[in-house]
Scaffold this motif. Structure first.
Motif, mmCIF file in Angstrom:
data_model
loop_
_atom_site.group_PDB
_atom_site.id
_atom_site.type_symbol
_atom_site.label_atom_id
_atom_site.label_comp_id
_atom_site.label_asym_id
_atom_site.label_seq_id
_atom_site.Cartn_x
_atom_site.Cartn_y
_atom_site.Cartn_z
ATOM 1 N N THR A 52 -36.998 50.606 18.518
ATOM 2 C CA THR A 52 -35.638 51.132 18.523
ATOM 3 C C THR A 52 -35.620 52.589 18.074
ATOM 4 O O THR A 52 -34.958 53.439 18.690
ATOM 5 N N VAL A 53 -36.351 52.894 17.006
ATOM 6 C CA VAL A 53 -36.395 54.273 16.499
ATOM 7 C C VAL A 53 -37.074 55.202 17.504
ATOM 8 O O VAL A 53 -36.564 56.294 17.792
ATOM 9 N N LEU A 54 -38.218 54.770 18.058
ATOM 10 C CA LEU A 54 -38.894 55.594 19.066
ATOM 11 C C LEU A 54 -38.047 55.747 20.325
ATOM 12 O O LEU A 54 -38.026 56.810 20.941
ATOM 13 N N GLY A 55 -37.335 54.695 20.706
ATOM 14 C CA GLY A 55 -36.446 54.774 21.866
ATOM 15 C C GLY A 55 -35.313 55.760 21.649
ATOM 16 O O GLY A 55 -34.923 56.490 22.567
ATOM 17 N N THR A 56 -34.803 55.813 20.419
ATOM 18 C CA THR A 56 -33.767 56.793 20.102
ATOM 19 C C THR A 56 -34.309 58.204 20.237
ATOM 20 O O THR A 56 -33.664 59.076 20.834
ATOM 21 N N ALA A 57 -35.508 58.444 19.705
ATOM 22 C CA ALA A 57 -36.119 59.770 19.808
ATOM 23 C C ALA A 57 -36.392 60.127 21.270
ATOM 24 O O ALA A 57 -36.124 61.258 21.697
ATOM 25 N N LEU A 58 -36.893 59.179 22.050
ATOM 26 C CA LEU A 58 -37.158 59.438 23.466
ATOM 27 C C LEU A 58 -35.872 59.695 24.248
ATOM 28 O O LEU A 58 -35.856 60.523 25.165
ATOM 29 N N THR A 59 -34.810 59.010 23.880
ATOM 30 C CA THR A 59 -33.532 59.240 24.558
ATOM 31 C C THR A 59 -33.035 60.660 24.304
ATOM 32 O O THR A 59 -32.557 61.333 25.218
ATOM 33 N N VAL A 60 -33.175 61.123 23.078
ATOM 34 C CA VAL A 60 -32.758 62.500 22.755
ATOM 35 C C VAL A 60 -33.628 63.506 23.503
ATOM 36 O O VAL A 60 -33.126 64.484 24.059
ATOM 37 N N VAL A 61 -34.936 63.252 23.551
ATOM 38 C CA VAL A 61 -35.840 64.153 24.267
ATOM 39 C C VAL A 61 -35.517 64.169 25.766
ATOM 40 O O VAL A 61 -35.611 65.209 26.423
ATOM 41 N N ALA A 62 -35.115 63.043 26.303
ATOM 42 C CA ALA A 62 -34.847 62.924 27.738
ATOM 43 C C ALA A 62 -33.466 63.437 28.146
ATOM 44 O O ALA A 62 -33.184 63.537 29.342
ATOM 45 N N LEU A 63 -32.610 63.760 27.191
ATOM 46 C CA LEU A 63 -31.247 64.186 27.530
ATOM 47 C C LEU A 63 -31.181 65.352 28.529
ATOM 48 O O LEU A 63 -30.334 65.318 29.431
ATOM 49 N N PRO A 64 -32.026 66.375 28.431
ATOM 50 C CA PRO A 64 -31.941 67.442 29.437
ATOM 51 C C PRO A 64 -32.187 66.960 30.869
ATOM 52 O O PRO A 64 -31.776 67.611 31.831
ATOM 53 N N PHE A 65 -32.839 65.828 31.008
ATOM 54 C CA PHE A 65 -33.120 65.299 32.343
ATOM 55 C C PHE A 65 -32.120 64.231 32.768
ATOM 56 O O PHE A 65 -31.848 64.064 33.953
ATOM 57 N N THR A 66 -31.589 63.490 31.804
ATOM 58 C CA THR A 66 -30.681 62.397 32.153
ATOM 59 C C THR A 66 -29.233 62.848 32.290
ATOM 60 O O THR A 66 -28.475 62.203 33.016
ATOM 61 N N VAL A 72 -27.645 58.851 31.545
ATOM 62 C CA VAL A 72 -27.745 58.769 30.089
ATOM 63 C C VAL A 72 -27.504 57.335 29.620
ATOM 64 O O VAL A 72 -28.245 56.806 28.788
ATOM 65 N N GLY A 73 -26.489 56.699 30.145
ATOM 66 C CA GLY A 73 -26.158 55.333 29.736
ATOM 67 C C GLY A 73 -27.271 54.349 30.051
ATOM 68 O O GLY A 73 -27.620 53.503 29.221
ATOM 69 N N ALA A 74 -27.853 54.448 31.220
ATOM 70 C CA ALA A 74 -28.928 53.535 31.612
ATOM 71 C C ALA A 74 -30.167 53.746 30.754
ATOM 72 O O ALA A 74 -30.801 52.781 30.313
ATOM 73 N N SER A 75 -30.508 55.008 30.498
ATOM 74 C CA SER A 75 -31.701 55.254 29.683
ATOM 75 C C SER A 75 -31.458 54.847 28.231
ATOM 76 O O SER A 75 -32.345 54.285 27.583
ATOM 77 N N ALA A 76 -30.266 55.099 27.702
ATOM 78 C CA ALA A 76 -29.951 54.687 26.330
ATOM 79 C C ALA A 76 -29.967 53.166 26.214
ATOM 80 O O ALA A 76 -30.435 52.620 25.212
ATOM 81 N N HIS A 77 -29.486 52.476 27.219
ATOM 82 C CA HIS A 77 -29.495 51.017 27.193
ATOM 83 C C HIS A 77 -30.923 50.485 27.182
ATOM 84 O O HIS A 77 -31.254 49.589 26.408
#
Length: 103
Positions: A52-66, A72-77
């Protein structure tokens, strides 16, 4: 410092990969419900918290692409919500992934 972090993440991935098949089992893993609960508390829940913690960090890193692609919603889910539900909503010792895939 970053070399140790990368080594730790890779080691965790090597440990978590075989456990992922255990986590999708519908039946008791060891045949004993108490042992399954201990395995869940000692191994699976901490791994779920780390995911969960790593997924949160990856979601933030991926924001410029998502953000431009509107995903954004699909990747955060996939990276945050599913590991969090598996970690915090699942009954103790129940390794089935009963969350509904809404995407």
């Amino acid at each position: 410092m970053s070399g140790r972090l990368i080594s730790a993440v890779l080691a965790l991935a090597l440990v978590a990969t075989p456990l992922a098949t255990v986590a999708q089992s519908e039946e008791p893993v060891t045949g004993d419900r108490t042992t399954d609960m201990v395995l869940d508390v000692v191994v699976m829940r901490p791994l779920g918290l780390v995911a969960t913690v790593l997924g949160t960090a990856l979601t933030v890193v991926a924001l410029p692409f998502t953000i431009p692609s509107g995903s954004v919603g699909a990747s955060a889910h996939a990276l945050i919500v599913r590991p969090a539900e598996y970690t915090f909503k699942r009954p103790l010792g129940d390794f089935s992934d009963s969350s509904e895939d809404r995407y």
